[in-house]
Motif scaffolding. Structure first.
Motif, PDB file in Angstrom:
ATOM      1  N   PRO A   1       0.834  -1.206   0.000  1.00 56.42           N
ATOM      2  CA  PRO A   1       0.000   0.000   0.000  1.00 56.42           C
ATOM      3  C   PRO A   1       0.864   1.249   0.000  1.00 56.42           C
ATOM      4  CG  PRO A   1       0.021  -1.009   2.181  1.00 56.42           C
ATOM      5  CD  PRO A   1       0.715  -1.970   1.257  1.00 56.42           C
ATOM      6  N   HIS A   2       0.312   2.345  -0.506  1.00 54.87           N
ATOM      7  CA  HIS A   2       1.054   3.610  -0.537  1.00 54.87           C
ATOM      8  C   HIS A   2       1.255   4.125   0.888  1.00 54.87           C
ATOM      9  CE1 HIS A   2       2.506   7.491  -1.766  1.00 54.87           C
ATOM     10  NE2 HIS A   2       1.544   8.093  -1.086  1.00 54.87           N
ATOM     11  N   GLN A   3       2.474   4.550   1.176  1.00 53.59           N
ATOM     12  CA  GLN A   3       2.794   5.112   2.495  1.00 53.59           C
ATOM     13  C   GLN A   3       3.609   6.373   2.282  1.00 53.59           C
ATOM     14  OE1 GLN A   3       4.352   2.305   5.461  1.00 53.59           O
ATOM     15  NE2 GLN A   3       5.586   3.935   6.342  1.00 53.59           N
ATOM     16  N   GLU A   4       3.076   7.514   2.688  1.00 52.75           N
ATOM     17  CA  GLU A   4       3.699   8.799   2.371  1.00 52.75           C
ATOM     18  C   GLU A   4       4.988   9.041   3.127  1.00 52.75           C
ATOM     19  OE1 GLU A   4       0.896  11.887   2.997  1.00 52.75           O
ATOM     20  OE2 GLU A   4      -0.446  11.248   1.373  1.00 52.75           O
ATOM     21  N   ARG A   5       5.087   8.559   4.347  1.00 55.38           N
ATOM     22  CA  ARG A   5       6.283   8.801   5.149  1.00 55.38           C
ATOM     23  C   ARG A   5       6.630   7.553   5.947  1.00 55.38           C
ATOM     24  NH1 ARG A   5       2.222  11.789   7.156  1.00 55.38           N
ATOM     25  NH2 ARG A   5       3.064  13.693   6.231  1.00 55.38           N
ATOM     26  N   ALA A   6       7.896   7.402   6.254  1.00 55.53           N
ATOM     27  CA  ALA A   6       8.341   6.266   7.056  1.00 55.53           C
ATOM     28  C   ALA A   6       8.080   6.544   8.531  1.00 55.53           C
ATOM     29  CB  ALA A   6       9.826   6.008   6.828  1.00 55.53           C
ATOM     30  N   SER A   7       7.878   5.495   9.291  1.00 49.69           N
ATOM     31  CA  SER A   7       7.759   5.662  10.734  1.00 49.69           C
ATOM     32  C   SER A   7       9.149   5.891  11.319  1.00 49.69           C
ATOM     33  CB  SER A   7       7.118   4.434  11.368  1.00 49.69           C
ATOM     34  OG  SER A   7       7.977   3.312  11.282  1.00 49.69           O
ATOM     35  N   ALA A   8       9.198   6.403  12.540  1.00 48.77           N
ATOM     36  CA  ALA A   8      10.483   6.702  13.179  1.00 48.77           C
ATOM     37  C   ALA A   8      10.456   6.223  14.621  1.00 48.77           C
ATOM     38  CB  ALA A   8      10.760   8.210  13.122  1.00 48.77           C
ATOM     39  N   PRO A   9      11.593   5.800  15.150  1.00 48.99           N
ATOM     40  CA  PRO A   9      11.620   5.367  16.554  1.00 48.99           C
ATOM     41  C   PRO A   9      11.366   6.536  17.486  1.00 48.99           C
ATOM     42  CG  PRO A   9      13.845   5.489  15.657  1.00 48.99           C
ATOM     43  CD  PRO A   9      12.906   5.693  14.497  1.00 48.99           C
ATOM     44  N   VAL A  10      10.879   6.229  18.660  1.00 46.06           N
ATOM     45  CA  VAL A  10      10.590   7.242  19.683  1.00 46.06           C
ATOM     46  C   VAL A  10      11.533   7.021  20.854  1.00 46.06           C
ATOM     47  CG1 VAL A  10       8.868   8.150  21.280  1.00 46.06           C
ATOM     48  CG2 VAL A  10       8.177   7.398  18.996  1.00 46.06           C
ATOM     49  N   GLU A  11      12.295   8.042  21.178  1.00 43.42           N
ATOM     50  CA  GLU A  11      13.232   7.941  22.294  1.00 43.42           C
ATOM     51  C   GLU A  11      12.502   8.197  23.610  1.00 43.42           C
ATOM     52  OE1 GLU A  11      17.387  10.022  23.915  1.00 43.42           O
ATOM     53  OE2 GLU A  11      16.604  10.464  21.912  1.00 43.42           O
ATOM     54  N   ALA A  12      12.642   7.278  24.543  1.00 43.37           N
ATOM     55  CA  ALA A  12      11.969   7.424  25.836  1.00 43.37           C
ATOM     56  C   ALA A  12      12.518   8.641  26.574  1.00 43.37           C
ATOM     57  CB  ALA A  12      12.161   6.165  26.678  1.00 43.37           C
ATOM     58  N   GLY A  13      11.618   9.464  27.091  1.00 47.91           N
ATOM     59  CA  GLY A  13      12.014  10.631  27.854  1.00 47.91           C
ATOM     60  C   GLY A  13      12.287  10.295  29.305  1.00 47.91           C
ATOM     61  N   SER A  14      12.786  11.288  30.037  1.00 51.80           N
ATOM     62  CA  SER A  14      13.097  11.105  31.462  1.00 51.80           C
ATOM     63  C   SER A  14      12.141  11.932  32.291  1.00 51.80           C
ATOM     64  CB  SER A  14      14.541  11.534  31.736  1.00 51.80           C
ATOM     65  OG  SER A  14      14.809  11.478  33.132  1.00 51.80           O
ATOM     66  N   PRO A  15      11.088  11.302  32.836  1.00 52.06           N
ATOM     67  CA  PRO A  15      10.125  12.076  33.630  1.00 52.06           C
ATOM     68  C   PRO A  15      10.745  12.712  34.864  1.00 52.06           C
ATOM     69  CG  PRO A  15       9.716   9.707  33.826  1.00 52.06           C
ATOM     70  CD  PRO A  15      10.719   9.885  32.726  1.00 52.06           C
ATOM     71  N   GLY A  16      11.755  12.053  35.460  1.00 52.23           N
ATOM     72  CA  GLY A  16      12.393  12.629  36.639  1.00 52.23           C
ATOM     73  C   GLY A  16      13.080  13.939  36.325  1.00 52.23           C
ATOM     74  N   VAL A  17      13.820  13.969  35.212  1.00 55.35           N
ATOM     75  CA  VAL A  17      14.506  15.195  34.810  1.00 55.35           C
ATOM     76  C   VAL A  17      13.492  16.291  34.495  1.00 55.35           C
ATOM     77  CG1 VAL A  17      15.940  16.232  33.008  1.00 55.35           C
ATOM     78  CG2 VAL A  17      16.555  14.004  33.967  1.00 55.35           C
ATOM     79  N   GLN A  18      12.431  15.949  33.781  1.00 55.61           N
ATOM     80  CA  GLN A  18      11.428  16.954  33.424  1.00 55.61           C
ATOM     81  C   GLN A  18      10.729  17.515  34.661  1.00 55.61           C
ATOM     82  OE1 GLN A  18      10.845  18.413  30.517  1.00 55.61           O
ATOM     83  NE2 GLN A  18      12.550  17.235  29.663  1.00 55.61           N
ATOM     84  N   LEU A  19      10.411  16.663  35.615  1.00 56.01           N
ATOM     85  CA  LEU A  19       9.777  17.142  36.851  1.00 56.01           C
ATOM     86  C   LEU A  19      10.707  18.076  37.610  1.00 56.01           C
ATOM     87  CD1 LEU A  19       7.956  13.935  38.165  1.00 56.01           C
ATOM     88  CD2 LEU A  19       6.889  16.052  37.367  1.00 56.01           C
ATOM     89  N   ALA A  20      11.994  17.725  37.639  1.00 51.67           N
ATOM     90  CA  ALA A  20      12.950  18.568  38.351  1.00 51.67           C
ATOM     91  C   ALA A  20      13.083  19.929  37.680  1.00 51.67           C
ATOM     92  CB  ALA A  20      14.307  17.863  38.411  1.00 51.67           C
ATOM     93  N   VAL A  21      13.144  19.948  36.349  1.00 46.09           N
ATOM     94  CA  VAL A  21      13.270  21.219  35.631  1.00 46.09           C
ATOM     95  C   VAL A  21      12.030  22.079  35.819  1.00 46.09           C
ATOM     96  CG1 VAL A  21      13.452  22.263  33.342  1.00 46.09           C
ATOM     97  CG2 VAL A  21      14.877  20.295  33.925  1.00 46.09           C
ATOM     98  N   VAL A  22      10.843  21.469  35.701  1.00 48.18           N
ATOM     99  CA  VAL A  22       9.607  22.232  35.889  1.00 48.18           C
ATOM    100  C   VAL A  22       9.537  22.790  37.308  1.00 48.18           C
ATOM    101  CG1 VAL A  22       7.090  22.041  36.035  1.00 48.18           C
ATOM    102  CG2 VAL A  22       8.313  21.064  34.086  1.00 48.18           C
ATOM    103  N   ALA A  23       9.952  21.995  38.301  1.00 47.13           N
ATOM    104  CA  ALA A  23       9.943  22.469  39.689  1.00 47.13           C
ATOM    105  C   ALA A  23      10.879  23.665  39.854  1.00 47.13           C
ATOM    106  CB  ALA A  23      10.352  21.336  40.626  1.00 47.13           C
ATOM    107  N   LEU A  24      12.066  23.594  39.235  1.00 49.89           N
ATOM    108  CA  LEU A  24      13.015  24.712  39.306  1.00 49.89           C
ATOM    109  C   LEU A  24      12.434  25.960  38.646  1.00 49.89           C
ATOM    110  CD1 LEU A  24      15.802  25.994  39.774  1.00 49.89           C
ATOM    111  CD2 LEU A  24      16.551  24.960  37.618  1.00 49.89           C
ATOM    112  N   LEU A  25      11.840  25.788  37.465  1.00 51.02           N
ATOM    113  CA  LEU A  25      11.290  26.947  36.760  1.00 51.02           C
ATOM    114  C   LEU A  25      10.143  27.579  37.547  1.00 51.02           C
ATOM    115  CD1 LEU A  25      11.249  25.578  33.095  1.00 51.02           C
ATOM    116  CD2 LEU A  25      12.889  27.169  34.132  1.00 51.02           C
TER     117      LEU A  25
END
Length: 434
Positions: A289-313
Motif C-alpha cells: 500500500p502507498h505510504q507517504e512517510r516512514a515511521s520513526a523510533p521514539v526515544e523514551a524521555g526522562s520524567p524525573g529530569v522533566q519534573l525537576a526542571v519544571v519544579a526549578l522553573l
C-alpha cells in the motif's frame, strides 16, 4: 470452556444468534455467536479480536454478520473491563482470544480443525501472539495489523493526524516524539516497545494479512513488509498479504483515509470469507500500500529530569512573582516582572496544553492559523517574551547591583537562573523552534 449459553434464536434473517459466557483465567467474558441458520456439516469458525480502547462486540457486528452469512460461525465478545488487571496487556488479551477459540471449538456446528482468529489493529498484535501459543488456532486473519512497535505506530499516527489538521512546524515533533517519549519513559504507554516480528516468525498457521490502501493509523507498507519477512524467516509459506483499495484502517470505505465511512469494503469481506472457506487468494502477495512517510523510533524521555526542571522553573518564576506582588512590583529592575510573569505562564500553559492534547489523542487542537494552533502560537510568544525579559533582567540587575538589597539580589539571581534554564527547556519542547 463455555460457562453458559442461552438458546439460539433467529436474528437477523438467515442467521442464528446465541449469547454465551466463557472463562479466561478468573475472568468471565460475554459474547455473541452468529452462525448460519441452515443446518449442515460442521463449519469453519472465527473469533474476532478487538482493536484498542473500550471496545464491545457491537463494534464488529457488521463484519460478524457478513462472515456468518458466508458460512463462518463467528464469535464477537466484549473486551476485558478496565477494572481487571489490564486492558492493554497483550498476553492477557491473547489468553482471552484463546478462551474464545476453546468456546467455539466445543460447539457441534463448528469444525475444530478450521477454527481461527481474526484481529484488527491492536488485535493484529494480539491474534498472532495467541496463535504462536496454541495449535488449537487453525489460522490467523490480521486486519490493519501494525508491523511496528506500539510507540512507533502511534508516533506515525499522530504525525498524520496533525498534518491532516493543517498543523506544521515544531508542534508536530513535540506531540509525536517529545510528549509521546515522555509518556513511554513514565510507563504510561502500555506495551510501548512490543516487537511483533519475533512473534510472527513463530506463527506456523496460515495467515491472511489485509491492510487498507488508505490506512492513516498504521504504516501499511512497513507493516506488510515486516509480516512477509518475519513469516519467511520462520519458514511459514502459507500466507497471503494484500492491500484493499479504497479502505481505511478498519476497512471502511473512505475518500481519503481520514473520513470514516459507514460501509465496510465488500472486497475485504469477500477476501476474508473466501480465504477462511478454503479458497486461495491470488496472487498471494500483492503490491505494498502507498505510504507517504516512514515511521520513526521514539526515544523514551526522562520524567524525573522533566519534573525537576519544571519544579526549578516554577520556583524561580513563581518565587519572584510572589515577592514582587507583595512589593507591588516596585524596584529598579522592571524587566524582572515580565520575565517572572511570562515565564510562569509559559510553563503552566505548556503543561496544560500538552496534557489536554495527550488526553484527547491530539484531536482538539484549537483553531489553526498559519500552520499553528492558536494556543501554540500564544505559547511561542510567551516563550520569546520570557527569553527577552530574562536577558534584560540580567543586564539591568547587574547595572543596578549596588542599589539592590542582598535579598533582592538573591531573588533576581534565582529568576535569571530559571530564565537561563528555561531556554534549552523551551527548545526541547519546541517553544523556541519554528
Amino acid at each position: 470452556m463455555v460457562l453458559s449459553a442461552q438458546p439460539a434464536h433467529a436474528a437477523p434473517t438467515g442467521l442464528t444468534e446465541q449469547e454465551i459466557t466463557f472463562s479466561s483465567g478468573d475472568l468471565v467474558l460475554r459474547g455473541t455467536v452468529l452462525a448460519p441458520a441452515t443446518p449442515g456439516p460442521p463449519r469453519p469458525a472465527v473469533v474476532m479480536v478487538h482493536g484498542s480502547g473500550r471496545v464491545t462486540r457491537d463494534g464488529y457486528r457488521a463484519e460478524a454478520e457478513a462472515f456468518a452469512r458466508a458460512g463462518i460461525v463467528t464469535l464477537v465478545y466484549d473486551k476485558r473491563p478496565r477494572a481487571s488487571r489490564s486492558d492493554v496487556d497483550f498476553s492477557l488479551l491473547a489468553d482471552d482470544a484463546l478462551a474464545g477459540v476453546r468456546a467455539l471449538r466445543s460447539r457441534p456446528d463448528v469444525d475444530p480443525a478450521r477454527t481461527g482468529l481474526w484481529g484488527v489493529s491492536e488485535g493484529g498484535w494480539v491474534a498472532p501472539l495467541a496463535a504462536s501459543r496454541s495449535a488449537d488456532v487453525a489460522f490467523v486473519v490480521a486486519v490493519g495489523a501494525p508491523g511496528t512497535s506500539p510507540e512507533r505506530q502511534q508516533s506515525w499516527n499522530l504525525v498524520n493526524r496533525l498534518t491532516a489538521a493543517g498543523v506544521s512546524g515544531s508542534l508536530v515533533g513535540t506531540v509525536s516524539r517529545t510528549t509521546l517519549g515522555l509518556l513511554v519513559g513514565a510507563g504510561l504507554f502500555p506495551e510501548a516497545g512490543y516487537d511483533p516480528a519475533p512473534v510472527l516468525a513463530r506463527v506456523a498457521q496460515p495467515v491472511l494479512g489485509l491492510w487498507g490502501a488508505l490506512d492513516r493509523v498504521i504504516p501499511g507498507a512497513e507493516s506488510m513488509r515486516v509480516f512477509q519477512e518475519a513469516l519467511d524467516r520462520g519458514g511459514n509459506t502459507r500466507y497471503a498479504l494484500r492491500a484493499v483499495p479504497g479502505a481505511d484502517h478498519t476497512m471502511r470505505l473512505s475518500p481519503d483515509g481520514f473520513q470514516r465511512g459507514d460501509e465496510v469494503s465488500p472486497e475485504y469481506l469477500e477476501l476474508v470469507a473466501s480465504w477462511v472457506n478454503g479458497r486461495a487468494v491470488e496472487p498471494p502477495t500483492g503490491p505494498l500500500p502507498h505510504q507517504e512517510r516512514a515511521s520513526a523510533p521514539v526515544e523514551a524521555g526522562s520524567p524525573g529530569v522533566q519534573l525537576a526542571v519544571v519544579a526549578l522553573l516554577l520556583a524561580a518564576f513563581l518565587g519572584y512573582a510572589s515577592s514582587a506582588a507583595v512589593r507591588r512590583w516596585r524596584g529598579p529592575v522592571r524587566p524582572a516582572r515580565w520575565a517572572a510573569t511570562t515565564g510562569l505562564l509559559s510553563v503552566l500553559g505548556l503543561v496544560a496544553y500538552l496534557v489536554h492534547l495527550a488526553s484527547g489523542g491530539a484531536r482538539d487542537l484549537g483553531p489553526v492559523v498559519l500552520g499553528r494552533p492558536i494556543p501554540w502560537l500564544v505559547l511561542h510568544l510567551l516563550a520569546l517574551a520570557t527569553t527577552a525579559a530574562t536577558a534584560a533582567t540580567a543586564v539591568t540587575s547587574w547595572r543596578a547591583r549596588s542599589a539592590l538589597s542582598r535579598a533582592h539580589r538573591v531573588r533576581l539571581a534565582l529568576l535569571v537562573t530559571g530564565g537561563a534554564v528555561f531556554v534549552p527547556w523551551a527548545v526541547h519542547w519546541g517553544l523556541l523552534v519554528p
